[in-house]
Scaffold this active site. Structure first.
Site, mmCIF file in Angstrom:
data_model
loop_
_atom_site.group_PDB
_atom_site.id
_atom_site.type_symbol
_atom_site.label_atom_id
_atom_site.label_comp_id
_atom_site.label_asym_id
_atom_site.label_seq_id
_atom_site.Cartn_x
_atom_site.Cartn_y
_atom_site.Cartn_z
ATOM 1 N N CYS A 119 1.108 11.199 28.039
ATOM 2 C CA CYS A 119 0.190 11.847 28.827
ATOM 3 C C CYS A 119 -1.282 11.823 28.382
ATOM 4 O O CYS A 119 -1.513 11.094 27.324
ATOM 5 C CB CYS A 119 0.638 13.236 29.062
ATOM 6 N N CYS A 121 -3.502 14.705 28.774
ATOM 7 C CA CYS A 121 -3.912 16.129 28.665
ATOM 8 C C CYS A 121 -4.602 16.395 27.151
ATOM 9 O O CYS A 121 -5.828 17.049 26.924
ATOM 10 C CB CYS A 121 -3.274 17.230 29.002
ATOM 11 N N CYS A 129 -4.298 15.998 32.929
ATOM 12 C CA CYS A 129 -3.552 15.158 32.667
ATOM 13 C C CYS A 129 -3.684 13.481 33.237
ATOM 14 O O CYS A 129 -2.859 12.852 33.286
ATOM 15 C CB CYS A 129 -2.124 15.473 33.276
ATOM 16 N N LYS A 194 8.797 18.612 37.280
ATOM 17 C CA LYS A 194 7.939 19.524 36.115
ATOM 18 C C LYS A 194 7.153 20.532 36.940
ATOM 19 O O LYS A 194 6.052 20.070 37.835
ATOM 20 C CB LYS A 194 6.805 18.718 35.380
ATOM 21 N N ARG A 204 0.080 24.713 25.248
ATOM 22 C CA ARG A 204 -1.063 24.438 25.328
ATOM 23 C C ARG A 204 -2.043 24.891 24.141
ATOM 24 O O ARG A 204 -3.118 24.206 23.707
ATOM 25 C CB ARG A 204 -1.827 25.044 26.779
ATOM 26 N N ARG A 216 -3.185 22.882 37.175
ATOM 27 C CA ARG A 216 -2.487 21.812 37.327
ATOM 28 C C ARG A 216 -1.651 21.853 38.833
ATOM 29 O O ARG A 216 -0.788 21.044 38.658
ATOM 30 C CB ARG A 216 -1.675 21.462 35.931
ATOM 31 N N GLU A 232 11.156 14.195 44.370
ATOM 32 C CA GLU A 232 10.609 14.046 43.068
ATOM 33 C C GLU A 232 11.514 13.065 42.097
ATOM 34 O O GLU A 232 11.260 11.886 41.451
ATOM 35 C CB GLU A 232 9.918 15.011 42.118
ATOM 36 N N LYS A 247 11.586 20.906 33.962
ATOM 37 C CA LYS A 247 10.815 21.398 33.026
ATOM 38 C C LYS A 247 10.048 22.491 33.836
ATOM 39 O O LYS A 247 9.342 22.130 34.815
ATOM 40 C CB LYS A 247 10.032 20.618 32.197
ATOM 41 N N SER A 273 8.016 25.952 25.320
ATOM 42 C CA SER A 273 7.238 27.033 24.328
ATOM 43 C C SER A 273 7.594 28.320 24.761
ATOM 44 O O SER A 273 7.594 29.211 23.887
ATOM 45 C CB SER A 273 6.118 26.521 24.294
#
Length: 320
Positions: A119, A121, A129, A194, A204, A216, A232, A247, A273
């Site tokens: 990525c 980001c 991203c 995602k 982040r 995003r 997707e 995710k 997270s």
């Protein structure tokens, strides 16, 4: 059959019998540990929003990886924290970048499966991203940069590259770049479904990747949608993904099951997270016992995940 001929409690009467009829088992083989690596030496820096997690310098990461491998961990997912950021995220594809250095040493010093996050980001000034023009994230131009990142990781020795950006067509672009350069055996684990989730905030903060403007939602999936996830995932499989991912995990257990039942391909789930920090906070406050960790991960496995990316891996790898 009806009661009293059928008594469901018969199969629950002691722990050994319960184990014999257990439908879902959590194994060391299921776990992938996500790690954060930064420039410097002899650095192990606490992450305030993620108790028990750290930003490691490469040397400290190698030490930690060796310890976890001895305990039975099989795989690690590497996220880089660069010193330098620019509008193109050039540190992400620098052959001497932080991820590339880490991968080389991990492959030299351990037998772990090394997975890399692909990525931009963490590496861009704006924290998005993809490449930004006129405050718009441009899709097609971003693909060539993501391909460069993936190739640089493969050249460093990565076993698996994991694009997390959610640009359209990125799996195809990365697969073609890898094939063209002789890396036909490098696995792509795509962040296929995602979602634009609020559960990413501690991450982040950990890697300094919050967007400088907007959010995003123009490229990550909208949380109310489930059929979109199937589109997707199918696109990523058709473009050359070997493993697909959902995710976050806990708020999207239904999506994990839907993906697994529909496609039957290796399916990963990311216990992100925010899920980690929420549970850790409850345990640290004595609102819950640490038994909820295993129960949580079992729910993800039961939903259909073959692989679970989780910050809890170091805590439980010896238990299971």
């Amino acid at each position: 059959m009806k009661f009293p001929y059928t008594r469901m409690r018969r199969l629950r009467k002691n722990s050994k019998i319960r184990s014999l009829v257990k439908e879902t088992t959590l194994s060391k083989d299921d776990l992938i540990y996500p790690v954060f690596v930064k420039e410097g030496i002899k650095t192990k820096e606490k992450i305030p929003k993620m108790p028990g997690q750290y930003r490691y310098s490469v040397d400290e990461l190698i030490d930690e990886a060796k310890k976890l491998e001895e305990k039975g961990l099989k795989a690690i997912l590497v996220f880089g924290i660069p010193k330098k950021k620019d509008k193109y995220g050039s540190s992400a594809y620098d052959p001497n970048g932080i991820v590339q250095k880490s991968v080389k040493l991990l492959k030299e010093e351990t037998d772990l499966v090394v997975i890399t996050d692909v990525c931009l980001c963490q590496y861009t000034e704006h924290g998005h991203c993809g490449i930004v023009k006129n405050k718009k994230i441009v899709n097609d131009e971003t693909l060539k940069y993501l391909s460069k990142v993936a190739l640089s990781h493969a050249e460093a020795g990565a076993d698996v590259v994991a694009p997390s950006d959610m640009m359209d067509g990125r799996v195809k672009a990365i697969r073609e770049e890898l094939e063209k350069n002789g890396f036909d055996d490098v696995i792509i684990m795509s962040y296929s479904a995602k979602y634009a989730s609020s559960f990413y905030e501690p991450f982040r903060s950990a890697v300094y990747s919050s967007p400088a403007f907007g959010d995003r939602s123009t490229y990550q999936m909208d949380p109310p949608n489930s059929l979109e996830a199937l589109r997707e995932v199918k696109l990523d499989i058709d473009e050359g993904a070997d493993i697909v991912m959902v995710k976050p995990a806990l708020p999207y257990l239904d999506i994990i099951r839907l993906v697994k039942d529909t496609f039957g391909v290796p399916t990963a789930a990311y216990n992100v997270s925010g899920e980690y920090s929420m549970i850790k906070a409850a345990i640290d406050a004595n609102y819950l016992s640490n038994k909820v960790i295993i129960e949580t991960l079992l729910s993800i496995k039961r939903a259909g995940a073959d692989l679970i990316i989780t910050h809890f891996a170091p805590e439980i790898v010896e238990e299971i």
